[in-house]
Design an enzyme around this catalytic site. Structure first.
Site, PDB file in Angstrom:
ATOM      1  N   LYS A  87       0.937  -1.013   0.068  1.00  0.00           N
ATOM      2  CA  LYS A  87      -0.090   0.289  -0.155  1.00  0.00           C
ATOM      3  C   LYS A  87       0.930   0.991  -0.244  1.00  0.00           C
ATOM      4  CE  LYS A  87      -4.093  -0.796   2.032  1.00  0.00           C
ATOM      5  NZ  LYS A  87      -5.073  -0.945   3.181  1.00  0.00           N
ATOM      6  N   HIS A  99       0.182   8.029  14.222  1.00  0.00           N
ATOM      7  CA  HIS A  99      -0.636   7.469  12.922  1.00  0.00           C
ATOM      8  C   HIS A  99      -0.452   6.038  14.366  1.00  0.00           C
ATOM      9  CE1 HIS A  99      -2.002   4.949  10.590  1.00  0.00           C
ATOM     10  NE2 HIS A  99      -1.632   4.401  10.826  1.00  0.00           N
ATOM     11  N   GLU A 108       0.344  -1.193  15.764  1.00  0.00           N
ATOM     12  CA  GLU A 108       0.046  -1.732  14.993  1.00  0.00           C
ATOM     13  C   GLU A 108       0.524  -3.312  15.381  1.00  0.00           C
ATOM     14  OE1 GLU A 108      -1.828  -0.874  12.505  1.00  0.00           O
ATOM     15  OE2 GLU A 108      -0.705   1.463  11.172  1.00  0.00           O
ATOM     16  N   ASN A 125      -7.583  -3.056   8.204  1.00  0.00           N
ATOM     17  CA  ASN A 125      -8.203  -2.046   9.256  1.00  0.00           C
ATOM     18  C   ASN A 125      -8.932  -1.376  10.918  1.00  0.00           C
ATOM     19  OD1 ASN A 125      -7.210   0.625   7.577  1.00  0.00           O
ATOM     20  ND2 ASN A 125      -7.762  -1.121   5.549  1.00  0.00           N
ATOM     21  N   HIS A 182      -8.056   7.193  11.151  1.00  0.00           N
ATOM     22  CA  HIS A 182      -7.570   8.354  10.313  1.00  0.00           C
ATOM     23  C   HIS A 182      -8.668   9.490  10.402  1.00  0.00           C
ATOM     24  CE1 HIS A 182      -5.978   5.158   7.249  1.00  0.00           C
ATOM     25  NE2 HIS A 182      -5.326   5.519   7.906  1.00  0.00           N
TER      26      HIS A 182
HETATM   27  P1  NAD Z   1       6.711   8.240  10.600  1.00  0.00           P
HETATM   28  O1  NAD Z   1       7.547   7.713   8.863  1.00  0.00           O
HETATM   29  O2  NAD Z   1       6.421   9.828  10.138  1.00  0.00           O
HETATM   30  O3  NAD Z   1       8.114   7.892  12.159  1.00  0.00           O
HETATM   31  C1  NAD Z   1       8.343   8.349  12.931  1.00  0.00           C
HETATM   32  C2  NAD Z   1       9.251   9.875  13.772  1.00  0.00           C
HETATM   33  O4  NAD Z   1      10.820   8.838  13.947  1.00  0.00           O
HETATM   34  C3  NAD Z   1       9.770  10.413  12.078  1.00  0.00           C
HETATM   35  O5  NAD Z   1       9.876  11.605  12.963  1.00  0.00           O
HETATM   36  C4  NAD Z   1      11.090   9.764  11.613  1.00  0.00           C
HETATM   37  O6  NAD Z   1      12.232  10.915  11.064  1.00  0.00           O
HETATM   38  C5  NAD Z   1      11.265   8.838  12.437  1.00  0.00           C
HETATM   39  N1  NAD Z   1      12.554   7.830  12.678  1.00  0.00           N
HETATM   40  C6  NAD Z   1      12.237   7.346  11.894  1.00  0.00           C
HETATM   41  N2  NAD Z   1      13.392   5.795  12.012  1.00  0.00           N
HETATM   42  C7  NAD Z   1      13.697   6.698  12.888  1.00  0.00           C
HETATM   43  C8  NAD Z   1      15.548   6.445  13.811  1.00  0.00           C
HETATM   44  N3  NAD Z   1      15.257   4.405  13.225  1.00  0.00           N
HETATM   45  N4  NAD Z   1      15.652   6.814  14.726  1.00  0.00           N
HETATM   46  C9  NAD Z   1      15.029   7.690  15.271  1.00  0.00           C
HETATM   47  N5  NAD Z   1      14.192   8.245  14.258  1.00  0.00           N
HETATM   48  C10 NAD Z   1      13.559   7.737  13.550  1.00  0.00           C
HETATM   49  O7  NAD Z   1       5.978   7.696  10.739  1.00  0.00           O
HETATM   50  P2  NAD Z   1       6.005   5.872  10.874  1.00  0.00           P
HETATM   51  O8  NAD Z   1       4.995   5.903  12.053  1.00  0.00           O
HETATM   52  O9  NAD Z   1       6.742   5.136  10.940  1.00  0.00           O
HETATM   53  O10 NAD Z   1       4.774   6.151   9.925  1.00  0.00           O
HETATM   54  C11 NAD Z   1       3.276   6.213   9.974  1.00  0.00           C
HETATM   55  C12 NAD Z   1       3.064   6.798   8.275  1.00  0.00           C
HETATM   56  O11 NAD Z   1       3.059   5.423   7.975  1.00  0.00           O
HETATM   57  C13 NAD Z   1       1.595   6.948   8.249  1.00  0.00           C
HETATM   58  O12 NAD Z   1       1.717   7.684   7.095  1.00  0.00           O
HETATM   59  C14 NAD Z   1       0.562   5.991   7.827  1.00  0.00           C
HETATM   60  O13 NAD Z   1      -0.623   6.217   7.397  1.00  0.00           O
HETATM   61  C15 NAD Z   1       1.334   5.283   7.079  1.00  0.00           C
HETATM   62  N6  NAD Z   1       0.882   3.365   6.811  1.00  0.00           N
HETATM   63  C16 NAD Z   1       0.630   3.022   6.133  1.00  0.00           C
HETATM   64  C17 NAD Z   1       0.968   1.726   6.424  1.00  0.00           C
HETATM   65  C18 NAD Z   1       0.346   0.897   5.319  1.00  0.00           C
HETATM   66  O14 NAD Z   1       0.792  -0.428   4.797  1.00  0.00           O
HETATM   67  N7  NAD Z   1       1.010   1.079   3.842  1.00  0.00           N
HETATM   68  C19 NAD Z   1       0.537   1.096   7.181  1.00  0.00           C
HETATM   69  C20 NAD Z   1       0.456   1.109   8.321  1.00  0.00           C
HETATM   70  C21 NAD Z   1       0.743   3.006   8.733  1.00  0.00           C
HETATM   71  N1  GLY Z   2      -1.986  -1.039   7.221  1.00  0.00           N
HETATM   72  C1  GLY Z   2      -3.476  -1.926   6.380  1.00  0.00           C
HETATM   73  C2  GLY Z   2      -3.076  -2.415   5.638  1.00  0.00           C
HETATM   74  O1  GLY Z   2      -1.938  -2.397   4.845  1.00  0.00           O
HETATM   75  O2  GLY Z   2      -3.833  -3.355   4.298  1.00  0.00           O
END
Ligand code: NAD
Ligand code: GLY
Length: 359
Positions: free
Chosen positions: A140, A262, A182, A242, A249
């Protein structure tokens, strides 16, 4: 190192899980198909890990795109910066994009890969717990729109996922907890034994015990890989991932992207979904209490923001990819370890939870 396969026929790919994987050049080279490589990262992660990744790629023509850090930059405008870099360096269709970062960078990098010349190779190098257990797996990809979270996107699978548990050492506690939201989700939707394991091992996870963290990452990826293999484009069981997300969301969009992480929004949303499941007669008070308690132990919020009214929630929840003909549909729990498929909820029933839970 452990290797979990996401089985998708000719598009199957491995998730590598282990320590010090960022420095293993063969993990990248096996999946890179030409000289041209672009690494996408952000201003926080690049100073920590870009050098290590770059030093594995000395035989390639590598360019980098370093984006600002934050959910508020997960937009089409910032994806365009990636296209600008690829085009100005004359990158061709067999080039490879490496997304080095959390879910924001992974989702944006994946989306840019899906769109650039109608699809280039891409590799996920997730650096947050959330990205390692969820967003980097399953294809995704996408960006946010001011009117709705993740509303612009594509299903586009990576060539591989390289999840190095050591990078979590630099992740702050708040982000670790957001990732745990998650992780808990897998226990709730399909793996009751894992939920019990999480109850028993939450203190070790919060203390960053390496063995416990590796187990949690592996179990999460095994669950996610199975779901994605069964239902890549979310026509059925994938929607269970979800759980809590329709509420979550709405919280993210309604509060302004970046205010709630998130995972934090998902934790609150899951408690709201648990409350609604209790009102349906599926979960009992003890189950709902176990769920809320586990999130609380992770220092995650469990009640909705006071300034988000039920009306505003309903308005925001009506923009969701699971909805059909304008009706809000959510994932609920039949019991701990078993989720429903999306269920249409009428406004009155929804209001009972929105007004009655956590207010
Ligand atoms: P993010 O990518 O914003 O990372 C969180 C914070 O941690 C940021 O400030 C980043 O710079 C920092 N960071 C990252 N790695 C680090 C490390 N190793 N050391 C220090 N700092 C670090 O947030 P997230 O929680 O990783 O991801 C959230 C996003 O993922 C949302 O946009 C959400 O919609 C999306 N998401 C997508 C899916 C999918 O299936 N594609 C599933 C769940 C969430
Ligand atoms: N995080 C939701 C999906 O991958 O379907």
């Amino acid at each position: 190192m452990n290797k979990i396969l996401v089985e998708l026929g000719s598009r199957s790919y491995p998730i590598y899980i282990g320590s010090d994987l960022l420095g293993k050049s063969e993990l990248y080279s096996q999946h890179i198909k030409s000289k041209q490589v672009v690494i996408i990262s952000n201003e926080t992660i690049a100073p920590l890990y870009l050098k290590t990744v770059l030093s594995q790629l000395d035989k390639y023509q590598v360019t980098t795109v370093i984006l600002p850090d934050g959910e508020q930059f997960k937009t089409l405008d910032y994806v365009t910066r990636i296209f600008d870099e690829l085009l100005s360096n004359k990158f061709s269709r067999n080039s490879t994009l490496i997304a080095l970062g959390g879910g924001v960078i992974g989702d944006m990098g994946g989306f840019a890969s899906a769109c650039y010349q109608r699809g280039i190779n891409f590799i996920q190098v997730p650096t947050t717990l959330l990205a390692q257990v969820d967003s980097s797996v399953g294809g995704k990809t996408g960006v946010n729109h001011p009117l709705g979270k993740n509303m612009i996107g594509a299903f586009y699978q990576p060539q591989c996922v390289i999840a190095d548990a050591n990078v979590l050492d630099t992740l702050d506690d708040r982000q670790l907890s957001a990732g745990l939201a998650e992780v808990i989700k897998y226990g709730l939707i399909r793996d009751a034994d894992f939920f019990v394991w999480l109850e028993e091992n939450m203190s070790a996870l919060l203390a960053r015990d390496k063995k416990a963290l590796s187990y949690a990452i592996e179990q999460s990826c095994i669950n996610k890989a199975q779901i994605v293999s069964e239902d890549e484009t979310e026509t059925g069981v994938r929607a269970t991932l979800n759980l809590g997300h329709t509420f979550g969301h709405a919280i993210e969009t309604g509060s302004g992207y970046g205010v709630f992480l998130h995972g934090e929004a998902v934790a609150i949303g899951t408690c709201q979904a648990a409350d609604l499941s209790r009102r349906k007669g599926w979960l009992n008070d003890v189950d709902v209490d176990r769920i809320i308690t586990l999130f609380k132990r992770c220092h995650l919020p469990t009640t909705p923001p006071e300034d988000l009214s039920a009306d505003r929630f309903i308005d925001l929840m009506s923009v969701d990819k699971k909805n059909v003909d304008g009706q809000i549909r959510v994932i609920l729990l039949k019991k701990i370890g078993e989720a429903t498929l999306p269920i249409g909820i009428n406004t009155e029933d929804l209001r009972e939870t929105l007004d009655g839970y956590g207010r």
